[in-house]
Design a protein around this motif. Structure first.
Motif: not given
Length: 153
Positions: A14-36, A85-91
């Protein structure tokens, strides 16, 4: 919209599924992610008391739990970077943080101290009741924070 996203993990699917959503949101909104990842110390003799309050407890038990936490956090970060990288998201800036304590307390403290815009969490973790209940850590965070929480089933 979001600048800083907190992504707690316990190493579960479930954490991995959440990670996919967080990554998409970060890519869309230019946000950073902090994994805890939060590790909690218990005394094997007592079972329920944190090692930090048990007199004469063996502090060498801390290190394996801390190392396991590092492993989960950094492996999760690497999975996110590979997916990025696989999804072609910006850094996307992705940082891994390891904390000791009660998971819901550490998550709530980090939300407040670091001023996150959003928390993305799995509905429940490793306890095996994934299909039946909202996880106790997730439920507590949802109830007690004033920040938005995206819960991924």
């Amino acid at each position: 919209m979001y600048k800083k996203i907190l992504l707690p993990t316990d190493g579960s699917l479930n954490a991995e599924k959440a990670g996919k959503h967080a990554l998409w949101l970060a890519n869309t909104s230019n946000a950073e992610i902090v994994v805890l990842y939060v590790y909690e110390l218990y005394s094997p003799r007592i079972g329920v008391l944190p090692l930090s309050i048990v007199p004469g407890s063996n502090e060498t038990l801390y290190e394996p739990l801390k190392e396991e936490g590092k492993k989960y956090a950094y492996e999760f970060k690497e999975k996110l970077e590979a997916l990025e990288a696989e999804e072609g998201y910006k850094t996307i800036k992705i940082t891994a943080v390891i904390e000791e304590g009660r998971p819901y307390n550490a998550i709530l403290n980090m939300i407040e101290s670091e001023n996150f815009d959003l928390v993305v969490m799995g509905a429940s973790g490793k306890h095996g009741l994934d299909r039946y209940t909202l996880g106790s850590v997730t439920e507590r965070v949802v109830r007690e924070t004033k920040k938005p929480v995206l819960v991924i089933p």
